[in-house]
Design a protein around this motif. Sequence first.
Motif, PDB file in Angstrom:
ATOM      1  N   ALA A 417       7.450  -1.378  11.548  1.00 21.34           N
ATOM      2  CA  ALA A 417       6.988  -0.852  12.833  1.00 21.34           C
ATOM      3  C   ALA A 417       5.572  -0.325  12.628  1.00 21.34           C
ATOM      4  CB  ALA A 417       7.911   0.257  13.340  1.00 21.34           C
ATOM      5  N   GLU A 418       4.878  -0.036  13.693  1.00 21.24           N
ATOM      6  CA  GLU A 418       3.470   0.350  13.633  1.00 21.24           C
ATOM      7  C   GLU A 418       3.226   1.546  12.720  1.00 21.24           C
ATOM      8  OE1 GLU A 418      -0.599   0.725  14.117  1.00 21.24           O
ATOM      9  OE2 GLU A 418       0.725  -0.989  14.500  1.00 21.24           O
ATOM     10  N   ASN A 419       4.096   2.549  12.790  1.00 22.66           N
ATOM     11  CA  ASN A 419       3.877   3.771  12.014  1.00 22.66           C
ATOM     12  C   ASN A 419       4.778   3.868  10.788  1.00 22.66           C
ATOM     13  OD1 ASN A 419       1.752   4.918  13.552  1.00 22.66           O
ATOM     14  ND2 ASN A 419       3.235   5.498  15.126  1.00 22.66           N
ATOM     15  N   VAL A 420       5.329   2.751  10.358  1.00 24.57           N
ATOM     16  CA  VAL A 420       6.149   2.718   9.140  1.00 24.57           C
ATOM     17  C   VAL A 420       5.345   2.038   8.044  1.00 24.57           C
ATOM     18  CG1 VAL A 420       8.291   1.930   8.085  1.00 24.57           C
ATOM     19  CG2 VAL A 420       8.279   2.640  10.485  1.00 24.57           C
ATOM     20  N   THR A 421       5.197   2.717   6.913  1.00 23.17           N
ATOM     21  CA  THR A 421       4.419   2.190   5.796  1.00 23.17           C
ATOM     22  C   THR A 421       5.362   1.591   4.757  1.00 23.17           C
ATOM     23  OG1 THR A 421       2.669   3.815   6.143  1.00 23.17           O
ATOM     24  CG2 THR A 421       2.772   2.773   3.973  1.00 23.17           C
ATOM     25  N   LEU A 422       5.348   0.279   4.647  1.00 26.82           N
ATOM     26  CA  LEU A 422       6.226  -0.425   3.714  1.00 26.82           C
ATOM     27  C   LEU A 422       5.421  -0.948   2.534  1.00 26.82           C
ATOM     28  CD1 LEU A 422       8.410  -2.439   6.256  1.00 26.82           C
ATOM     29  CD2 LEU A 422       8.864  -0.192   5.255  1.00 26.82           C
ATOM     30  N   VAL A 423       6.006  -0.824   1.346  1.00 27.59           N
ATOM     31  CA  VAL A 423       5.294  -1.161   0.108  1.00 27.59           C
ATOM     32  C   VAL A 423       6.196  -1.995  -0.795  1.00 27.59           C
ATOM     33  CG1 VAL A 423       4.145  -0.220  -1.946  1.00 27.59           C
ATOM     34  CG2 VAL A 423       3.949   0.975   0.249  1.00 27.59           C
ATOM     35  N   GLY A 424       5.622  -3.012  -1.403  1.00 30.41           N
ATOM     36  CA  GLY A 424       6.333  -3.796  -2.405  1.00 30.41           C
ATOM     37  C   GLY A 424       5.774  -3.496  -3.786  1.00 30.41           C
ATOM     38  N   TYR A 425       6.647  -3.189  -4.728  1.00 25.42           N
ATOM     39  CA  TYR A 425       6.220  -2.990  -6.118  1.00 25.42           C
ATOM     40  C   TYR A 425       5.919  -4.348  -6.727  1.00 25.42           C
ATOM     41  CZ  TYR A 425       6.688  -2.360 -11.160  1.00 25.42           C
ATOM     42  OH  TYR A 425       6.476  -2.401 -12.526  1.00 25.42           O
ATOM     43  N   ARG A 426       4.742  -4.475  -7.382  1.00 25.29           N
ATOM     44  CA  ARG A 426       4.304  -5.763  -7.912  1.00 25.29           C
ATOM     45  C   ARG A 426       4.024  -5.700  -9.414  1.00 25.29           C
ATOM     46  NH1 ARG A 426       6.681  -7.285  -4.285  1.00 25.29           N
ATOM     47  NH2 ARG A 426       5.918  -7.892  -2.225  1.00 25.29           N
ATOM     48  N   PRO A 427       5.006  -6.113 -10.228  1.00 23.41           N
ATOM     49  CA  PRO A 427       4.751  -6.268 -11.668  1.00 23.41           C
ATOM     50  C   PRO A 427       4.093  -7.617 -11.940  1.00 23.41           C
ATOM     51  CG  PRO A 427       7.037  -6.734 -11.188  1.00 23.41           C
ATOM     52  CD  PRO A 427       6.394  -6.368  -9.872  1.00 23.41           C
ATOM     53  N   ASP A 428       3.679  -7.825 -13.176  1.00 24.39           N
ATOM     54  CA  ASP A 428       3.124  -9.119 -13.576  1.00 24.39           C
ATOM     55  C   ASP A 428       4.171 -10.207 -13.329  1.00 24.39           C
ATOM     56  OD1 ASP A 428       0.829 -10.342 -15.556  1.00 24.39           O
ATOM     57  OD2 ASP A 428       2.754 -11.333 -15.794  1.00 24.39           O
ATOM     58  N   SER A 429       3.751 -11.317 -12.736  1.00 16.61           N
ATOM     59  CA  SER A 429       4.722 -12.336 -12.319  1.00 16.61           C
ATOM     60  C   SER A 429       4.735 -13.594 -13.183  1.00 16.61           C
ATOM     61  CB  SER A 429       4.412 -12.755 -10.874  1.00 16.61           C
ATOM     62  OG  SER A 429       3.176 -13.461 -10.805  1.00 16.61           O
ATOM     63  N   GLN A 430       3.949 -13.622 -14.248  1.00 15.59           N
ATOM     64  CA  GLN A 430       3.760 -14.888 -14.961  1.00 15.59           C
ATOM     65  C   GLN A 430       5.027 -15.407 -15.641  1.00 15.59           C
ATOM     66  OE1 GLN A 430       1.009 -16.345 -14.148  1.00 15.59           O
ATOM     67  NE2 GLN A 430       0.392 -14.446 -13.127  1.00 15.59           N
ATOM     68  N   ARG A 431       5.941 -14.516 -16.016  1.00 16.04           N
ATOM     69  CA  ARG A 431       7.182 -14.956 -16.669  1.00 16.04           C
ATOM     70  C   ARG A 431       8.387 -14.948 -15.736  1.00 16.04           C
ATOM     71  NH1 ARG A 431       7.538 -10.553 -21.016  1.00 16.04           N
ATOM     72  NH2 ARG A 431       6.085  -9.516 -19.611  1.00 16.04           N
ATOM     73  N   TYR A 432       8.214 -14.415 -14.551  1.00 12.30           N
ATOM     74  CA  TYR A 432       9.352 -14.170 -13.671  1.00 12.30           C
ATOM     75  C   TYR A 432      10.131 -15.451 -13.356  1.00 12.30           C
ATOM     76  CZ  TYR A 432      12.003 -12.504  -9.629  1.00 12.30           C
ATOM     77  OH  TYR A 432      13.002 -12.183  -8.741  1.00 12.30           O
ATOM     78  N   PHE A 433       9.424 -16.529 -13.057  1.00  9.82           N
ATOM     79  CA  PHE A 433      10.113 -17.755 -12.666  1.00  9.82           C
ATOM     80  C   PHE A 433      10.615 -18.573 -13.848  1.00  9.82           C
ATOM     81  CE2 PHE A 433       7.792 -16.554  -8.855  1.00  9.82           C
ATOM     82  CZ  PHE A 433       8.829 -16.612  -7.920  1.00  9.82           C
ATOM     83  N   ASP A 434      10.487 -18.026 -15.054  1.00 12.00           N
ATOM     84  CA  ASP A 434      11.212 -18.585 -16.194  1.00 12.00           C
ATOM     85  C   ASP A 434      12.703 -18.242 -16.083  1.00 12.00           C
ATOM     86  OD1 ASP A 434       8.773 -19.395 -17.154  1.00 12.00           O
ATOM     87  OD2 ASP A 434       8.678 -17.923 -18.774  1.00 12.00           O
ATOM     88  N   TYR A 435      12.997 -17.096 -15.428  1.00 15.50           N
ATOM     89  CA  TYR A 435      14.357 -16.552 -15.403  1.00 15.50           C
ATOM     90  C   TYR A 435      15.006 -16.588 -14.021  1.00 15.50           C
ATOM     91  CZ  TYR A 435      12.101 -14.480 -19.495  1.00 15.50           C
ATOM     92  OH  TYR A 435      11.388 -14.302 -20.656  1.00 15.50           O
ATOM     93  N   HIS A 436      14.212 -16.598 -12.989  1.00 12.91           N
ATOM     94  CA  HIS A 436      14.661 -16.450 -11.610  1.00 12.91           C
ATOM     95  C   HIS A 436      15.776 -17.440 -11.259  1.00 12.91           C
ATOM     96  CE1 HIS A 436      13.811 -17.094  -7.134  1.00 12.91           C
ATOM     97  NE2 HIS A 436      13.978 -15.787  -7.200  1.00 12.91           N
ATOM     98  N   HIS A 437      16.967 -16.906 -10.865  1.00  9.88           N
ATOM     99  CA  HIS A 437      18.094 -17.710 -10.387  1.00  9.88           C
ATOM    100  C   HIS A 437      18.679 -18.626 -11.452  1.00  9.88           C
ATOM    101  CE1 HIS A 437      16.731 -17.361  -5.859  1.00  9.88           C
ATOM    102  NE2 HIS A 437      16.908 -16.179  -6.446  1.00  9.88           N
ATOM    103  N   THR A 438      18.552 -18.255 -12.719  1.00  2.88           N
ATOM    104  CA  THR A 438      19.069 -19.115 -13.795  1.00  2.88           C
ATOM    105  C   THR A 438      20.029 -18.364 -14.704  1.00  2.88           C
ATOM    106  OG1 THR A 438      17.453 -18.586 -15.534  1.00  2.88           O
ATOM    107  CG2 THR A 438      16.776 -20.191 -13.877  1.00  2.88           C
ATOM    108  N   SER A 439      20.636 -19.107 -15.605  1.00  7.68           N
ATOM    109  CA  SER A 439      21.520 -18.509 -16.616  1.00  7.68           C
ATOM    110  C   SER A 439      20.728 -17.680 -17.626  1.00  7.68           C
ATOM    111  CB  SER A 439      22.293 -19.612 -17.345  1.00  7.68           C
ATOM    112  OG  SER A 439      21.389 -20.502 -18.003  1.00  7.68           O
ATOM    113  N   ARG A 440      19.400 -17.799 -17.616  1.00  4.88           N
ATOM    114  CA  ARG A 440      18.563 -17.039 -18.558  1.00  4.88           C
ATOM    115  C   ARG A 440      18.257 -15.624 -18.082  1.00  4.88           C
ATOM    116  NH1 ARG A 440      13.202 -19.948 -19.894  1.00  4.88           N
ATOM    117  NH2 ARG A 440      13.285 -18.608 -21.736  1.00  4.88           N
ATOM    118  N   ASP A 441      18.624 -15.294 -16.846  1.00  4.61           N
ATOM    119  CA  ASP A 441      18.306 -13.969 -16.307  1.00  4.61           C
ATOM    120  C   ASP A 441      19.297 -12.944 -16.843  1.00  4.61           C
ATOM    121  OD1 ASP A 441      17.230 -11.865 -14.941  1.00  4.61           O
ATOM    122  OD2 ASP A 441      17.950 -12.490 -12.966  1.00  4.61           O
TER     123      ASP A 441
END
Length: 477
Positions: A417-441
Amino acid sequence: MKKILTLFSFTFLLFSCQQTAEKQTVSNTLSTEEKIDSSQIKTIFNSALTEGKSYEWLRDLTQNVGGRLSGSPEAQKAVEWGEKVMKEVGLDSVWLQPVMVPHWVRGEKEVATYTTNGQQKNVAICALGFSVATPKEGVLAEVIEVKSLEEAKALGTKMKGKIVFFNRPFDNTLIHTFKAYGGCVDQRVRGAAVCGEFGAKGVIVRSMTNSIDDFPHTGTMSYGDLPKEKHIPAAAISSLAAENLSKDLKVNPNLKFYFKQSCETLPDAPSFNVVGEIRGTENPENIFVVGGHLDSWDLGEGAHDDGTGVVQSLEVAYLFKQNNIKPKNTIRVVFFMNEENGTRGAKKYAELAKLNKENHIGGLESDAGGHTPRGFSIDANTANTTLLQSWKKLLSPYGLHDIEKGGSGADISPLRAENVTLVGYRPDSQRYFDYHHTSRDTFDKVNKRELELGSASMASIIYLMDKYLYNDTPVKP
């Protein structure tokens, strides 16, 4: 050797002096109030790195519960775990928020093969969430390779009776890997809907990853408005298998691909969001949400996606209590259920917030893995975006340099909403998709120090948001 050691010592001393001078310069540019904030943030980081709980919470969640797909017994066990640890932290109140969730089950392990030049090749494959099963005998058909939904649509009835192979890889020139993911994931989500319309027998999709490996990545898909009689089985194959299949199709374009899967969608099941809060001392009616999603795919242990986000969110509250930080506004920790295949928990939370006339003024979500902190993305009005970006000088000493406008997260975005401040935490993403949705996670892929730095980063920005954003009005430090 002595000269080399002397030169090294001098260089190290010079570097240390430069670092000290830079820190002193930053310190000299801070206002009195900012120096107080800087000291508090330092205390938060020290506390997280020496007496944090997140890593052991993550060990417990991943090792004793494991994968937590919505509707499963493991998901219910995770709810019970979440309620228990929130109470152990000593939050002012803890409760369960009922929500009905989808219940898709994978069934027996999937099988895939094809033969080329007289050689049978086994393929690493997994069903996509919400896919239907193949017939009991499996599906065997010739393969048509495409790179996009548009290319598939252009085939029209030529795909009838065939298996359509979506093989668009990540754009590895993109530094932000989530942008590369966003540029490819439509083929996973909508591929079966497009191809089912024209009578294809099945869809196989290249896994969503930067890497070339033999681990298939699952994820949700949708048939959209396609009639049930046109639903076709959809699966992901590993990126290495996709590379090999593409090469073999060039040599033998008439090769036939076989796969078998026994997944099914059961009736919706009851589940819960897990909610706990520290009541605000001045404006308890104003609420900041901090959360991650408790569910995960079933192939691994749901460590990076999103066990790290869950334990980091709870550690924000733990660090506040541990350091006697009394928030002016209510800090509410939420473990959302069903982010992976429906976001029902997020929708229910927002629905109840509106029904109960709750005043949410901000939110923070961690759902990008537990790697080294890099910063935050901001979904807010111009004034609050500018204010959050002004905190860079307080946060950059901890590696939080990227504070920029962008999305927040799937679970808190319904609160926008206009007066709601939403924030996403952003770590380094370079390795994330090595594990995402897999048996390696799995738990062993998470580094303790990186995880704790993330918790401290999140607690620090919530400390600042609570201090300067309450009553919906930016307050200059």
